[in-house]
Design an enzyme around this catalytic site. Structure first.
Site, PDB file in Angstrom:
ATOM      1  N   MET A  74       0.842  -1.194   0.000  1.00 33.01           N
ATOM      2  CA  MET A  74       0.000   0.000   0.000  1.00 33.01           C
ATOM      3  C   MET A  74       0.881   1.249   0.000  1.00 33.01           C
ATOM      4  O   MET A  74       0.420   2.344   0.350  1.00 33.01           O
ATOM      5  CB  MET A  74      -0.942  -0.013   1.197  1.00 33.01           C
ATOM      6  CG  MET A  74      -1.921  -1.202   1.123  1.00 33.01           C
ATOM      7  SD  MET A  74      -3.427  -0.951   2.031  1.00 33.01           S
ATOM      8  CE  MET A  74      -2.802  -0.790   3.681  1.00 33.01           C
ATOM      9  N   ALA A 105       4.007   4.035   0.862  1.00 34.91           N
ATOM     10  CA  ALA A 105       4.724   4.592   2.023  1.00 34.91           C
ATOM     11  C   ALA A 105       5.803   3.587   2.434  1.00 34.91           C
ATOM     12  O   ALA A 105       5.854   3.125   3.576  1.00 34.91           O
ATOM     13  CB  ALA A 105       3.766   4.910   3.174  1.00 34.91           C
ATOM     14  N   LEU A 106       6.634   3.269   1.461  1.00 34.62           N
ATOM     15  CA  LEU A 106       7.559   2.141   1.606  1.00 34.62           C
ATOM     16  C   LEU A 106       8.653   2.411   2.626  1.00 34.62           C
ATOM     17  O   LEU A 106       9.129   3.537   2.769  1.00 34.62           O
ATOM     18  CB  LEU A 106       8.188   1.824   0.244  1.00 34.62           C
ATOM     19  CG  LEU A 106       7.192   1.463  -0.868  1.00 34.62           C
ATOM     20  CD1 LEU A 106       7.947   1.130  -2.155  1.00 34.62           C
ATOM     21  CD2 LEU A 106       6.289   0.306  -0.467  1.00 34.62           C
ATOM     22  N   GLY A 120      11.132  -2.574   5.568  1.00 37.33           N
ATOM     23  CA  GLY A 120      10.379  -3.840   5.650  1.00 37.33           C
ATOM     24  C   GLY A 120       9.880  -4.245   4.262  1.00 37.33           C
ATOM     25  O   GLY A 120      10.074  -5.382   3.817  1.00 37.33           O
ATOM     26  N   HIS A 121       9.240  -3.290   3.573  1.00 38.81           N
ATOM     27  CA  HIS A 121       8.785  -3.577   2.199  1.00 38.81           C
ATOM     28  C   HIS A 121       9.976  -3.914   1.298  1.00 38.81           C
ATOM     29  O   HIS A 121       9.925  -4.847   0.498  1.00 38.81           O
ATOM     30  CB  HIS A 121       8.098  -2.342   1.590  1.00 38.81           C
ATOM     31  CG  HIS A 121       6.848  -1.903   2.256  1.00 38.81           C
ATOM     32  ND1 HIS A 121       6.760  -0.724   2.954  1.00 38.81           N
ATOM     33  CD2 HIS A 121       5.613  -2.467   2.316  1.00 38.81           C
ATOM     34  CE1 HIS A 121       5.532  -0.575   3.417  1.00 38.81           C
ATOM     35  NE2 HIS A 121       4.817  -1.619   3.056  1.00 38.81           N
ATOM     36  N   GLN A 175     -10.403  -2.759   2.228  1.00 37.43           N
ATOM     37  CA  GLN A 175      -9.881  -3.463   3.411  1.00 37.43           C
ATOM     38  C   GLN A 175      -9.832  -2.562   4.637  1.00 37.43           C
ATOM     39  O   GLN A 175      -9.379  -2.980   5.690  1.00 37.43           O
ATOM     40  CB  GLN A 175      -8.513  -4.073   3.133  1.00 37.43           C
ATOM     41  CG  GLN A 175      -7.385  -3.079   2.987  1.00 37.43           C
ATOM     42  CD  GLN A 175      -6.107  -3.760   2.526  1.00 37.43           C
ATOM     43  OE1 GLN A 175      -5.999  -4.180   1.373  1.00 37.43           O
ATOM     44  NE2 GLN A 175      -5.142  -3.888   3.417  1.00 37.43           N
ATOM     45  N   GLN A 180      -2.751 -12.222   8.043  1.00 37.08           N
ATOM     46  CA  GLN A 180      -2.950 -11.998   6.607  1.00 37.08           C
ATOM     47  C   GLN A 180      -2.193 -13.059   5.797  1.00 37.08           C
ATOM     48  O   GLN A 180      -2.708 -13.615   4.830  1.00 37.08           O
ATOM     49  CB  GLN A 180      -2.452 -10.600   6.235  1.00 37.08           C
ATOM     50  CG  GLN A 180      -2.377 -10.349   4.741  1.00 37.08           C
ATOM     51  CD  GLN A 180      -1.946  -8.941   4.415  1.00 37.08           C
ATOM     52  OE1 GLN A 180      -2.763  -8.034   4.437  1.00 37.08           O
ATOM     53  NE2 GLN A 180      -0.683  -8.742   4.123  1.00 37.08           N
ATOM     54  N   ARG A 210       2.528   3.054   9.134  1.00 34.78           N
ATOM     55  CA  ARG A 210       1.794   3.862  10.117  1.00 34.78           C
ATOM     56  C   ARG A 210       2.717   4.489  11.166  1.00 34.78           C
ATOM     57  O   ARG A 210       2.307   5.417  11.858  1.00 34.78           O
ATOM     58  CB  ARG A 210       0.739   3.008  10.819  1.00 34.78           C
ATOM     59  CG  ARG A 210      -0.433   2.659   9.927  1.00 34.78           C
ATOM     60  CD  ARG A 210      -1.545   1.994  10.728  1.00 34.78           C
ATOM     61  NE  ARG A 210      -2.762   1.846   9.946  1.00 34.78           N
ATOM     62  CZ  ARG A 210      -3.027   0.802   9.172  1.00 34.78           C
ATOM     63  NH1 ARG A 210      -2.169  -0.193   9.089  1.00 34.78           N
ATOM     64  NH2 ARG A 210      -4.158   0.748   8.487  1.00 34.78           N
TER      65      ARG A 210
HETATM   66  P1  AMP Z   1       1.489  -2.995   3.437  1.00 33.82           P
HETATM   67  O1  AMP Z   1       2.023  -1.934   2.539  1.00 33.82           O
HETATM   68  O2  AMP Z   1       1.426  -2.595   4.870  1.00 33.82           O
HETATM   69  O3  AMP Z   1       0.201  -3.595   2.905  1.00 33.82           O
HETATM   70  O4  AMP Z   1       2.561  -4.175   3.405  1.00 33.82           O
HETATM   71  C1  AMP Z   1       2.954  -4.773   2.212  1.00 33.82           C
HETATM   72  C2  AMP Z   1       3.753  -6.016   2.528  1.00 33.82           C
HETATM   73  O5  AMP Z   1       4.920  -5.642   3.280  1.00 33.82           O
HETATM   74  C3  AMP Z   1       2.985  -7.018   3.408  1.00 33.82           C
HETATM   75  O6  AMP Z   1       3.271  -8.336   2.950  1.00 33.82           O
HETATM   76  C4  AMP Z   1       3.544  -6.765   4.783  1.00 33.82           C
HETATM   77  O7  AMP Z   1       3.459  -7.877   5.639  1.00 33.82           O
HETATM   78  C5  AMP Z   1       4.994  -6.439   4.435  1.00 33.82           C
HETATM   79  N1  AMP Z   1       5.615  -5.698   5.538  1.00 33.82           N
HETATM   80  C6  AMP Z   1       5.183  -4.544   6.114  1.00 33.82           C
HETATM   81  N2  AMP Z   1       5.963  -4.185   7.141  1.00 33.82           N
HETATM   82  C7  AMP Z   1       6.926  -5.143   7.230  1.00 33.82           C
HETATM   83  C8  AMP Z   1       8.039  -5.352   8.102  1.00 33.82           C
HETATM   84  N3  AMP Z   1       8.324  -4.512   9.104  1.00 33.82           N
HETATM   85  N4  AMP Z   1       8.820  -6.437   7.889  1.00 33.82           N
HETATM   86  C9  AMP Z   1       8.545  -7.312   6.891  1.00 33.82           C
HETATM   87  N5  AMP Z   1       7.508  -7.176   6.036  1.00 33.82           N
HETATM   88  C10 AMP Z   1       6.708  -6.109   6.204  1.00 33.82           C
END
Ligand code: AMP
Length: 279
Positions: A30, A32-33, A36-37, A61, A153, A185
């Site tokens: 989503m 705001a990378l 983790g992403h 969602q 998820q 967030r």
């Molecule tokens: P989101 O943009 O929050 O929907 O996340 C996209 C993907 O990045 C999802 O598979 C998340 O589980 C993964 N993700 C988000 N934060 C982290 C993190 N701190 N470590 C590993 N994966 C992450």
């Protein structure tokens, strides 16, 4: 790196790669990378010939309209980060492209969908399944990468993917130096909330250390007291579940793999985290 906004164009470009025998890795996000992403992107760049990432804040969602409105959006810097990671294609559609008409599909995840996030955020996983199936149909990847940060998820997507020939790659949680799980967030936290938030992971570590072979109720009491003593934090739920079925357990016994899951409000920002109890 190619930026594509339309599903038809995406399918066309990917079919050319597929004809050449290239493998396709896919990372839905989503935006705001953060690192983790990017850890998911890096994993795909190493493993696959082509890496596709999507950036789309999926309205279906979000059970909370103000959460959707306030969700951080940062397209320019996201594109720059993806480019520097050598992502091949970024797919960033708008709402009309993803939902030209309302999506009335209803998914059933069984008991797995009724606990924790499923219980607290009604309709959330249905929305996740709507967008992930649309994206899987568009990208038809060989592999899709998801973070263990969103533990429930990941389990639900693993169930969903039984209908597809896609390998789901589960990637470890990337944390800040102080242990806070990275999240888009986190940028919404005030200084006080950001100071207090690492207590979430510290508490999970303590549960893992102190509560083996004890009753979950004792761990729950401990977690509630520990989190709520911070003025900016409020525990929403803490639950220990079977890591495969997600069924809640009463005893922390090492006969089955267990995951401790937590959701905490830091002010108005909702943060989730989890830890594998026996690894
Ligand atoms: P989101 O943009 O929050 O929907 O996340 C996209 C993907 O990045 C999802 O598979 C998340 O589980 C993964 N993700 C988000 N934060 C982290 C993190 N701190 N470590 C590993 N994966 C992450």
């Amino acid at each position: 790196m190619q930026i594509i906004k339309h599903t038809g164009r995406l399918k066309l470009v990917l079919s050319r790669y597929r004809k050449q025998g290239a493998t396709i890795g896919f990372i839905p996000t989503m935006g705001a990378l953060h690192p983790g992403h990017l850890s998911l992107i890096k994993q795909s760049v190493i493993t696959d010939d082509i890496t596709v990432s999507s950036i789309y804040v999926n309205p279906t969602q979000f059970d909370d309209k103000s959460d959707l409105k306030n969700y951080p959006r940062n397209f320019k810097s996201d594109y720059a980060l993806l480019k520097s990671e050598e992502c091949t294609i970024v797919f960033s559609p708008d709402n009309k492209e993803m939902y030209p008409r309302p999506d009335n599909r209803r998914f059933n995840f069984g008991r797995m969908g009724d606990v924790m996030e499923g219980k607290m955020r009604p309709g959330h996983f249905n929305g996740v399944a709507q967008i992930v199936t649309k994206l899987f149909d568009a990208v038809q990847p060989h592999r899709a990468y998801f973070g263990k940060k969103d533990f429930q998820q990941l389990a639900i997507i693993q169930k969903l993917v039984n209908d597809y020939d896609i390998e789901i790659v589960a990637c470890p949680i990337i944390r800040e130096k102080d242990g806070l799980a990275m999240s888009s967030r986190n940028s919404l936290l005030s200084d006080q909330e950001r100071n207090d938030a690492p207590a979430i992971y510290r508490t999970l570590l303590l549960v893992k250390e102190k509560f083996r072979n004890r009753n979950v109720k004792e761990a729950e009491k401990f977690v509630e007291a520990r989190i709520n003593k911070y003025t900016s934090l409020k525990l929403e739920y803490f639950q220990i579940v079977n890591s495969i079925t997600l069924d809640p357990v009463d005893e922390i016994a090492s006969t089955i793999p267990l995951t401790a899951c937590i959701a905490v409000y830091a002010g108005s920002v909702r943060l989730i985290d989890n830890i594998d109890i026996f690894s």
